[in-house]
Enzyme design. Structure first.
Site, PDB file in Angstrom:
ATOM      1  N   SER A 191       8.814   8.602  -1.293  1.00  0.00           N
ATOM      2  CA  SER A 191       7.838   8.266  -0.153  1.00  0.00           C
ATOM      3  C   SER A 191       6.417   7.460  -0.748  1.00  0.00           C
ATOM      4  O   SER A 191       5.760   6.534  -1.134  1.00  0.00           O
ATOM      5  CB  SER A 191       7.028   9.523   0.066  1.00  0.00           C
ATOM      6  OG  SER A 191       5.867   9.591  -0.119  1.00  0.00           O
ATOM      7  N   LYS A 192       6.455   5.981   0.918  1.00  0.00           N
ATOM      8  CA  LYS A 192       5.410   5.606   0.644  1.00  0.00           C
ATOM      9  C   LYS A 192       3.952   5.447  -0.364  1.00  0.00           C
ATOM     10  O   LYS A 192       3.565   5.228  -0.172  1.00  0.00           O
ATOM     11  CB  LYS A 192       4.885   4.573   2.366  1.00  0.00           C
ATOM     12  CG  LYS A 192       6.573   3.982   2.867  1.00  0.00           C
ATOM     13  CD  LYS A 192       5.565   3.229   3.702  1.00  0.00           C
ATOM     14  CE  LYS A 192       7.148   2.828   4.730  1.00  0.00           C
ATOM     15  NZ  LYS A 192       7.374   2.593   6.189  1.00  0.00           N
ATOM     16  N   ARG A 193       3.511   6.758   0.145  1.00  0.00           N
ATOM     17  CA  ARG A 193       2.098   7.463   0.298  1.00  0.00           C
ATOM     18  C   ARG A 193       2.107   7.802  -1.910  1.00  0.00           C
ATOM     19  O   ARG A 193       1.122   6.786  -2.451  1.00  0.00           O
ATOM     20  CB  ARG A 193       1.503   8.654   0.474  1.00  0.00           C
ATOM     21  CG  ARG A 193       0.402   9.115   0.557  1.00  0.00           C
ATOM     22  CD  ARG A 193       0.466  10.496   1.593  1.00  0.00           C
ATOM     23  NE  ARG A 193       1.273  11.803   1.462  1.00  0.00           N
ATOM     24  CZ  ARG A 193       1.615  12.067   0.536  1.00  0.00           C
ATOM     25  NH1 ARG A 193       0.885  12.619  -0.970  1.00  0.00           N
ATOM     26  NH2 ARG A 193       2.938  13.008   0.230  1.00  0.00           N
ATOM     27  N   LYS A 194       3.413   7.912  -1.966  1.00  0.00           N
ATOM     28  CA  LYS A 194       3.252   7.961  -3.502  1.00  0.00           C
ATOM     29  C   LYS A 194       3.863   6.872  -4.611  1.00  0.00           C
ATOM     30  O   LYS A 194       3.894   7.055  -5.807  1.00  0.00           O
ATOM     31  CB  LYS A 194       3.875   8.921  -3.824  1.00  0.00           C
ATOM     32  CG  LYS A 194       3.423  10.229  -3.661  1.00  0.00           C
ATOM     33  CD  LYS A 194       3.859  11.409  -4.664  1.00  0.00           C
ATOM     34  CE  LYS A 194       3.898  13.365  -4.368  1.00  0.00           C
ATOM     35  NZ  LYS A 194       4.899  13.584  -5.280  1.00  0.00           N
ATOM     36  N   ASP A 224       6.806  -0.437   8.215  1.00  0.00           N
ATOM     37  CA  ASP A 224       7.549  -1.266   7.389  1.00  0.00           C
ATOM     38  C   ASP A 224       8.245  -0.538   6.833  1.00  0.00           C
ATOM     39  O   ASP A 224       8.373   0.575   6.124  1.00  0.00           O
ATOM     40  CB  ASP A 224       6.290  -2.431   6.536  1.00  0.00           C
ATOM     41  CG  ASP A 224       6.178  -1.664   5.269  1.00  0.00           C
ATOM     42  OD1 ASP A 224       5.764  -0.951   4.989  1.00  0.00           O
ATOM     43  OD2 ASP A 224       4.866  -1.977   4.364  1.00  0.00           O
TER      44      ASP A 224
END
Ligand code: GLU
Length: 495
Positions: free
Chosen positions: A259-262, A22
């Protein structure tokens, strides 16, 4: 001195997202600056889908890119969905375009075939890491060999890739419009054409930017290290190099790359899900590029942003993504909107994200009617569209289903016994059930005649009507509910 404006060439700029999941907020950020520059110079903004990495391709991602950018009003002049003079704008549909340039680079000796298998490359890297050698690039095992010669050596794969032959004198700096002279590390013999018949990003981006007449490559600073390779390809193919504008990356408050992770805010869809308005996010992203000039406000339309757009103002230090500022802007835009518009946005938001949370007994007509009447009451303290439903819930549920907060009920229990029977009597007798009549009638009896403090008089009524001690304005809410419901709720609460 002349007061004529400097002549600027109409720019052709592009955003080139890869549909790998996404969409990232960075795609919107890049689109915003590209579009602003296209508008500023009377040029064109192109959307190109870079889908040559088939391993990372995610179906549905492209549509999300289109939808979120349209949602933000960042519309393109040319692209896969709208066409244009350089169609197709999807790299997977342009495969036959790239191959002749690969052949040209092979013929000119600027590129060579490499038959090393993935296993052989992994071994090579392992050995390089173990020996701590400085040069960790491809070791050119295949360079200068024919297919037959190479086939006799270990780690041969029958379908070759094509690599750039990076010369010793590769230029390691370039001029960037935002940053001035920029240094970049020495590149490796980059693969430009893969065994699956797809070009890599590096070749496709150069070929397409050239063929599509792109004058300014505006992209994130993570591409600075790739730029020397791109400049070599332009030179080898005899093409004019575009201007480079490497935008700073958006940062988390701890300064790491967003970032999408963080950080959930790295996902563009997150802003829609949370109930941010596109105009607030767009304004916020403008501010991430550079703060307003002295005396200018932070609230700026896109047209104002375009009018004084200038690359030289862009901060090169990564801007920190401050969601509090975005919340403030969102509240501001909510309050600048007409009630009609806000009703429509809240209706759409609830319909998309909260439909399951609506009271099951609620009729569509009552829902719309309540929104129209009650949205003006909640607007002054609304930050996100997602907060509206909770604030309005007491108006949407049937009287019998109103949830009373037990802590609030306990707090007002003693006063309720004295206040509610009187309030019920007053409200039953009012000739008209309007905000003013309700307020005047209750104030006269409870405050003026009985001598109660306003808080003591109205808190039990508020809990009985709304279920909570904190709510939108009470008398207005009662008018919206109507006499029958208001009385039913107070009677139920007395018991
Ligand atoms: N496809 C690249 C990306 O996803 C585009 C980089 C560029 O703008 O050159 O970021």
């Amino acid at each position: 001195m002349s007061d004529s404006l400097p002549q600027v060439r109409p720019a052709r700029v592009r955003v080139a997202p890869s549909p790998t999941g996404d969409p990232h907020v960075g795609t919107a950020y890049m689109s915003l600056f590209n579009l602003a520059y296209a508008r500023k110079t009377g040029g064109k903004f192109v959307l190109r889908i870079e889908d040559t990495d088939r391993a990372r391709y995610v179906a549905g991602s492209e549509k999300q890119i289109f939808d979120t950018l349209h949602w933000l009003g960042l519309d393109w002049d040319e692209g896969p969905d709208v066409g244009g003079p350089y169609a197709p704008y999807r790299q997977s549909e342009r495969l036959e375009t790239y191959r002749p340039y690969v052949d040209q680079l092979l013929a000119s000796g600027n590129a060579y075939y490499c038959w090393c298998s993935p296993e052989r490359l992994a071994q090579m890297r392992q050995a390089q890491a173990a020996s701590h050698q400085a040069n960790t690039g491809y070791d050119r095992m295949c360079y200068g060999l024919t297919r037959e010669e190479r086939a006799k050596l270990p780690g041969f794969s029958p379908t070759p890739v094509v690599r750039m032959l990076i010369p010793d004198d590769v230029p390691l700096s370039f001029t960037d419009v935002i940053r001035g002279e920029v240094a970049a590390p020495r590149p490796d013999d980059q693969v430009i054409f893969k065994a699956d018949g797809f070009p890599t990003y590096h070749l496709a981006v150069v070929v397409d930017d050239h063929l599509m007449g792109i004058t300014h490559v505006v992209r994130g600073e993570e591409w600075i290290s790739s730029t020397p390779k791109h400049i070599l390809l332009y030179r080898w193919l005899g093409w004019e190099v575009p201007a480079w504008c490497h935008m700073p990356l958006l940062r988390n408050p701890d300064k790491s790359k967003i970032s999408k992770r963080k950080n959930p805010a790295a996902r563009l869809l997150w802003f829609q899900e949370q109930g941010y308005l596109p105009e607030a996010l767009r304004n916020f992203l403008q501010l991430m590029g550079y703060p307003p000039a002295e005396g200018d406000t932070e609230v700026r339309t896109f047209d104002q942003f375009v009018a004084d757009f200038d690359w030289s103002k862009v901060n090169t230090v990564g801007p920190v993504f401050d969601v509090k500022k975005l919340d403030w802007l969102n509240g501001h835009y909510i309050r600048s909107m007409s009630n009609r518009d806000l009703v429509a946005r809240i209706f759409d938001y609830i319909g998309t994200y909260q439909i399951d949370q609506l009271p099951p007994e609620l009729a569509a007509g009552k829902f719309m009617q309540t929104l129209i009447e009650a949205v003006p009451l909640i607007a002054p303290r609304l930050t996100l569209l997602s907060e509206a439903l909770e604030k309005l819930r007491f108006l949407l549920v049937d009287d019998a289903k109103l949830q009373i907060d037990p802590a609030a009920a306990a707090k007002v229990a003693e006063d309720a016994a004295a206040v509610l029977p009187v309030a019920i009597e007053v409200l039953s007798d009012l000739p008209e059930f309007t905000t003013e009549a309700i307020q005047d009638g209750l104030t006269e009896r409870l405050v003026d005649q009985m001598g109660l403090k306003k808080k003591v008089a109205f808190a039990p009524i508020r809990v009985g009507i709304t279920g909570s001690l904190v709510s939108p304005p009470l008398f207005e809410s009662m008018e919206i509910l109507g006499r029958e419901s208001s009385l039913a709720r107070l009677r139920a609460f007395v018991r």
